[in-house]
Design a protein around this motif. Structure first.
Motif, short mmCIF file in Angstrom:
data_model
loop_
_atom_site.label_atom_id
_atom_site.label_comp_id
_atom_site.label_asym_id
_atom_site.label_seq_id
_atom_site.Cartn_x
_atom_site.Cartn_y
_atom_site.Cartn_z
N UNK A 68 -1.93 -6.43 -12.41
CA UNK A 68 -2.88 -5.72 -13.26
C UNK A 68 -3.46 -4.48 -12.62
N UNK A 69 -3.38 -4.38 -11.28
CA UNK A 69 -3.94 -3.22 -10.61
C UNK A 69 -5.45 -3.18 -10.63
N UNK A 70 -6.08 -4.33 -10.86
CA UNK A 70 -7.53 -4.38 -10.96
C UNK A 70 -8.02 -5.71 -10.42
N UNK A 71 -8.94 -5.67 -9.48
CA UNK A 71 -9.48 -6.90 -8.90
C UNK A 71 -10.29 -7.68 -9.92
N UNK A 72 -11.08 -6.98 -10.74
CA UNK A 72 -11.93 -7.67 -11.71
C UNK A 72 -11.08 -8.34 -12.79
N UNK A 73 -10.04 -7.66 -13.29
CA UNK A 73 -9.16 -8.27 -14.29
C UNK A 73 -8.38 -9.42 -13.68
N UNK A 74 -8.03 -9.31 -12.41
CA UNK A 74 -7.32 -10.39 -11.73
C UNK A 74 -8.17 -11.66 -11.72
N UNK A 75 -9.47 -11.52 -11.46
CA UNK A 75 -10.36 -12.68 -11.47
C UNK A 75 -10.38 -13.32 -12.85
N UNK A 76 -10.37 -12.50 -13.90
CA UNK A 76 -10.35 -13.04 -15.26
C UNK A 76 -9.07 -13.82 -15.52
N UNK A 77 -7.95 -13.28 -15.05
CA UNK A 77 -6.66 -13.94 -15.26
C UNK A 77 -6.60 -15.28 -14.53
N UNK A 78 -7.10 -15.30 -13.31
CA UNK A 78 -7.08 -16.54 -12.52
C UNK A 78 -8.00 -17.58 -13.17
N UNK B 189 2.89 3.96 -8.85
CA UNK B 189 4.23 3.77 -9.41
C UNK B 189 4.27 2.52 -10.29
N UNK B 190 3.61 1.43 -9.87
CA UNK B 190 3.62 0.21 -10.66
C UNK B 190 3.08 0.44 -12.06
N UNK B 191 2.13 1.36 -12.18
CA UNK B 191 1.54 1.60 -13.48
C UNK B 191 2.46 2.38 -14.42
N UNK B 192 3.58 2.87 -13.91
CA UNK B 192 4.56 3.55 -14.76
C UNK B 192 5.60 2.58 -15.31
N UNK B 193 5.59 1.34 -14.82
CA UNK B 193 6.59 0.35 -15.25
C UNK B 193 6.18 -0.30 -16.56
N UNK B 194 7.16 -0.80 -17.29
CA UNK B 194 6.86 -1.59 -18.48
C UNK B 194 6.27 -2.93 -18.02
N UNK B 195 5.54 -3.65 -18.90
CA UNK B 195 4.96 -4.93 -18.49
C UNK B 195 5.98 -5.90 -17.92
N UNK B 196 7.15 -6.03 -18.56
CA UNK B 196 8.13 -6.99 -18.07
C UNK B 196 8.76 -6.54 -16.76
N UNK B 197 8.97 -5.23 -16.59
CA UNK B 197 9.50 -4.72 -15.32
C UNK B 197 8.52 -4.98 -14.20
N UNK C 32 12.88 -1.81 -12.02
CA UNK C 32 11.57 -1.53 -11.43
C UNK C 32 11.70 -1.09 -9.99
N UNK C 33 12.61 -1.72 -9.26
CA UNK C 33 12.80 -1.39 -7.84
C UNK C 33 13.26 0.06 -7.69
#
Length: 280
Positions: free
Chosen positions: A26-36, A110-118, A153-154
């Motif tokens: 997600x590229x976000x610590x706060x959103x990561x906490x929500x996901x966990x 770079x990760x933010x340029x990828x599609x969700x599944x990639x 993605x790689x």
């Protein structure tokens, strides 16, 4: 200790790994906490036995993050540039700075340029060694398709953030390599290849006379020596590359410090249809 207490203890032991997965997704610590936290709620509601709780939770977190990334896309919500997000008022700057430091600011960009599944396939496989069989379950595709998602993605990650000047220099290296290949100039080929260069070919490309994976400058140079007669320079998803129309083959090159460190050959028609290829 009750069963619920034991489950909670196991979850807390796994929390750092799950949070790391979610942060990189997600590229976000706060959103990561929500996901966990959502993963914990799903675990608490699921009364089936878990033979491998770590794997189960990793795939659940992956699904949650994938849904969150898709929701961003559906809302056409472009994430803030990483540097700006670190200064945003609604997140913890210290947490976000720790994330950027642990992952690398350039990689986050770079990760933010990828599609969700990639992004999911790359993060789970390359960063956390999750098998393509498990990733396939999360994205609803075959293991082979999951492998291709990670591969695409790689390539973009290896290309790094866009830099027009650097891209031109890398393309010049590839152009010189193709010219040496056509001319049978083995010496020049060797000077343009990193000693530990790796060439990977998908199954379709391997059937054209190559191998699934080839390593070492001498072996790769010998393979290309006298070839590439029909190859045309191309941009392959942001990487310098070449396309051979006669056999429908794309070659994506990774160039670091003026030398080719990796070559990926793609000939599977379905994968080619999904690739961004621009002839030069």
């Amino acid at each position: 200790m009750t069963g619920d207490e034991g489950l909670a203890r196991q979850f807390e032991e796994l929390r750092p790994r799950l949070r790391a997965v979610a942060q990189r997704m997600l590229g976000s610590a706060s959103e990561a906490d929500d996901a966990v936290q959502e993963a914990w709620l799903r675990l608490a509601r699921d009364d089936q036995d878990k033979h491998n709780l770590a794997a189960w939770l990793t795939t659940v977190v992956g699904r949650i993050c994938l849904d969150m990334l898709r929701a961003r896309t559906n809302r056409r919500e472009d994430p803030l540039p990483v540097a700006e997000r670190l200064e945003a008022a609604d997140v913890d700057p210290e947490q976000e700075a720790v994330l950027a430091d642990s992952v690398g600011l350039a990689l986050l960009v770079v990760l933010e340029t990828l599609s969700p599944t990639e992004r999911l396939a790359f993060v789970l496989h390359d960063m956390f060694a999750v098998s393509f069989d498990d990733i396939a379950v999360v994205v609803g595709k075959s293991p082979a398709a999951a492998r291709q998602l990670a591969s695409r993605a790689r390539r973009r990650v290896q290309a790094g953030p866009a830099d027009p000047g650097e891209s031109d220099r890398k393309q010049e290296v590839v152009a010189a390599f193709l010219a040496a290949s056509r001319g049978g100039d083995l010496g020049t080929l060797l000077t343009l290849l990193d000693p530990d260069v790796v060439m990977r070919a998908d199954e379709t490309a391997a059937r054209m006379g190559g191998h699934g994976e080839t390593r070492g400058a001498e072996v790769v140079a010998a393979f290309f020596n006298g070839r590439a007669t029909g190859a045309r320079l191309a941009d392959i998803e942001g990487l310098p590359g070449a396309f051979v129309a006669a056999v429908n083959l794309a070659l994506a090159f990774t160039v670091i410090n003026g030398r080719i460190t990796a070559i990926e050959a793609v000939a599977n028609p379905e994968d080619l249809d999904e690739m961004a290829i621009q002839l030069i």
